[in-house]
Design a protein around this motif. Structure first.
Motif, PDB file in Angstrom:
ATOM      1  N   THR A  39       0.780  -1.091   0.131  1.00 24.88           N
ATOM      2  CA  THR A  39       0.304   0.252  -0.215  1.00 24.88           C
ATOM      3  C   THR A  39       0.870   1.440  -0.062  1.00 24.88           C
ATOM      4  OG1 THR A  39      -1.901  -1.196   1.629  1.00 24.88           O
ATOM      5  CG2 THR A  39      -1.558   1.140   1.242  1.00 24.88           C
ATOM      6  N   GLY A  40       0.576   2.409  -0.637  1.00 29.15           N
ATOM      7  CA  GLY A  40       1.225   3.534  -0.883  1.00 29.15           C
ATOM      8  C   GLY A  40       1.064   4.475  -1.006  1.00 29.15           C
ATOM      9  N   VAL A  41       1.029   5.517   0.307  1.00 33.67           N
ATOM     10  CA  VAL A  41       0.495   7.011   0.856  1.00 33.67           C
ATOM     11  C   VAL A  41       1.141   8.299   0.709  1.00 33.67           C
ATOM     12  CG1 VAL A  41       1.274   6.221   3.228  1.00 33.67           C
ATOM     13  CG2 VAL A  41      -0.712   7.767   2.780  1.00 33.67           C
ATOM     14  N   ASP A  42       1.245   8.779  -0.428  1.00 37.75           N
ATOM     15  CA  ASP A  42       1.810  10.518   0.194  1.00 37.75           C
ATOM     16  C   ASP A  42       0.078  11.296   0.356  1.00 37.75           C
ATOM     17  OD1 ASP A  42       4.378  10.700  -1.560  1.00 37.75           O
ATOM     18  OD2 ASP A  42       2.596  12.589  -2.425  1.00 37.75           O
ATOM     19  N   LEU A  43       1.184  12.302   0.311  1.00 32.73           N
ATOM     20  CA  LEU A  43      -0.067  13.627   0.579  1.00 32.73           C
ATOM     21  C   LEU A  43      -0.100  14.493   0.046  1.00 32.73           C
ATOM     22  CD1 LEU A  43      -1.186  15.621   2.786  1.00 32.73           C
ATOM     23  CD2 LEU A  43       1.226  16.357   3.283  1.00 32.73           C
ATOM     24  N   SER A  44       0.648  14.619  -1.390  1.00 29.27           N
ATOM     25  CA  SER A  44       0.595  15.337  -2.603  1.00 29.27           C
ATOM     26  C   SER A  44       0.000  14.739  -3.409  1.00 29.27           C
ATOM     27  CB  SER A  44       2.603  15.337  -3.160  1.00 29.27           C
ATOM     28  OG  SER A  44       1.694  15.949  -4.587  1.00 29.27           O
ATOM     29  N   PRO A  45      -0.946  15.510  -3.850  1.00 29.97           N
ATOM     30  CA  PRO A  45      -2.287  15.251  -4.881  1.00 29.97           C
ATOM     31  C   PRO A  45      -1.826  14.442  -6.101  1.00 29.97           C
ATOM     32  CG  PRO A  45      -3.536  16.683  -3.907  1.00 29.97           C
ATOM     33  CD  PRO A  45      -1.088  16.725  -3.740  1.00 29.97           C
ATOM     34  N   ALA A  46      -0.663  15.487  -6.378  1.00 29.59           N
ATOM     35  CA  ALA A  46      -0.101  15.550  -7.828  1.00 29.59           C
ATOM     36  C   ALA A  46       0.688  13.706  -7.975  1.00 29.59           C
ATOM     37  CB  ALA A  46       0.449  16.007  -8.926  1.00 29.59           C
ATOM     38  N   MET A  47       1.248  13.780  -7.651  1.00 22.90           N
ATOM     39  CA  MET A  47       2.791  12.505  -6.765  1.00 22.90           C
ATOM     40  C   MET A  47       0.796  11.789  -6.205  1.00 22.90           C
ATOM     41  SD  MET A  47       5.753  13.398  -6.740  1.00 22.90           S
ATOM     42  CE  MET A  47       6.815  14.092  -6.591  1.00 22.90           C
ATOM     43  N   ALA A  48      -0.026  11.126  -5.183  1.00 23.34           N
ATOM     44  CA  ALA A  48      -0.678   9.954  -5.335  1.00 23.34           C
ATOM     45  C   ALA A  48      -1.498   9.968  -6.741  1.00 23.34           C
ATOM     46  CB  ALA A  48      -1.865  10.933  -4.561  1.00 23.34           C
ATOM     47  N   ARG A  49      -1.541  10.623  -7.657  1.00 16.22           N
ATOM     48  CA  ARG A  49      -2.434  10.481  -8.973  1.00 16.22           C
ATOM     49  C   ARG A  49      -1.631   9.564  -9.678  1.00 16.22           C
ATOM     50  NH1 ARG A  49      -4.455  15.584  -8.485  1.00 16.22           N
ATOM     51  NH2 ARG A  49      -2.945  16.468  -9.951  1.00 16.22           N
ATOM     52  N   HIS A  50      -0.152   9.939 -10.019  1.00 22.38           N
ATOM     53  CA  HIS A  50       1.141   9.358 -10.416  1.00 22.38           C
ATOM     54  C   HIS A  50       1.078   7.576  -9.773  1.00 22.38           C
ATOM     55  CE1 HIS A  50       2.189  12.081 -13.335  1.00 22.38           C
ATOM     56  NE2 HIS A  50       1.941  12.821 -13.193  1.00 22.38           N
TER      57      HIS A  50
END
Length: 250
Positions: free
Chosen positions: A66-77
């Motif tokens: 599972t991946g988690v990231d705060l940045s919307p653009a990073m999370a979309r990629h």
């Protein structure tokens, strides 16, 4: 968690500017090499574009990532690379129950923390979501890895410094405070990360060096010295990044 670079803006060029797939493969191999046999669930914190996360997911049979990231653009990629397996969240407040994962990783995260308290909050959350006996794997000493003894490093040595919040000793102390004990270490080469004078100058001008804001007179002086170096497009040696593993007691 704050950072100088805008990671939503960086998302489109992030992979290409940081070594792409070869660097991602090296990072994933290092993390996987520190996971115990029997690891079945892994949380990759601050997964960015998912370029490393995807390799973690495919690098060991039976491993659910599972991946988690705060940045919307990073999370979309990342979500495009791992459909249904990416969550947008702050690494200081992970949206998972305690003891949920066999392992947690954070590659190039702790050096972005604004304060020691932020580092402590991230490590505490990573420890919380680990099952007893689970392992937390993280990169440390990122800035130090980039000092390879080149002529570029000689130019930049005189720049103002800030304390490295991901220093290995500090991270270990923080880990121990949250019930994590040392469980291994390794390193990997940052493929495609060898700096050239021209590339370093470009990074300087876009705010990569936090103590040298673009347009500042001091930054202009370093820019002039970089521009005077020979072999402007020749990459100097690649950095070797350090990785540490910590096991949750109990």
């Amino acid at each position: 968690m704050t950072a100088v670079l805008d990671y939503d803006e960086e998302a489109e060029r992030y992979d290409a500017s940081r070594g792409g797939e070869p660097r991602a493969a090296a990072a994933a191999d290092a993390v996987l090499g520190l996971l115990p046999d029997g690891t079945r669930t892994l949380l990759d914190v601050a997964c960015g574009t998912g370029i490393v996360t995807r390799r973690l997911a495919t690098g060991r049979p039976g491993l659910s990532v599972t991946g988690v990231d705060l940045s919307p653009a990073m999370a979309r990629h990342a979500a495009a690379r791992l459909p249904g397996a990416v969550v947008r969240a702050d690494s200081r407040r992970l949206p998972f129950r305690g003891g949920r994962f066999d392992a947690v990783s954070s590659v190039w995260l702790l050096h972005l923390a604004a304060t020691p308290e932020d580092v402590a909050a991230v490590v505490a959350e990573c420890a919380r979501v680990l099952r007893p006996g689970g392992v937390y794997v993280t990169t440390v000493d990122k800035a130090a890895a980039h000092n390879v003894g080149s002529d570029i490093d000689a130019v930049m040595a005189a720049r103002p410094r800030v304390a490295a919040l991901d220093a290995a000793d500090a991270v270990e102390s923080c880990a121990r405070a949250h019930g994590l004990v040392p469980a291994g270490r390794t390193g990997f080469t940052g493929r495609g990360q060898g700096r050239s004078p021209r590339r370093t100058l470009a990074d300087l001008r876009r705010g990569w060096f936090v103590t040298l804001p673009p347009g500042d007179a001091l930054a202009d002086g370093f820019a002039a010295r970089l521009a005077a170096l020979p072999d402007q497009d020749r990459s100097r040696p690649e950095p070797v990044f350090s990785v540490r593993a910590f096991r949750r007691d109990g």
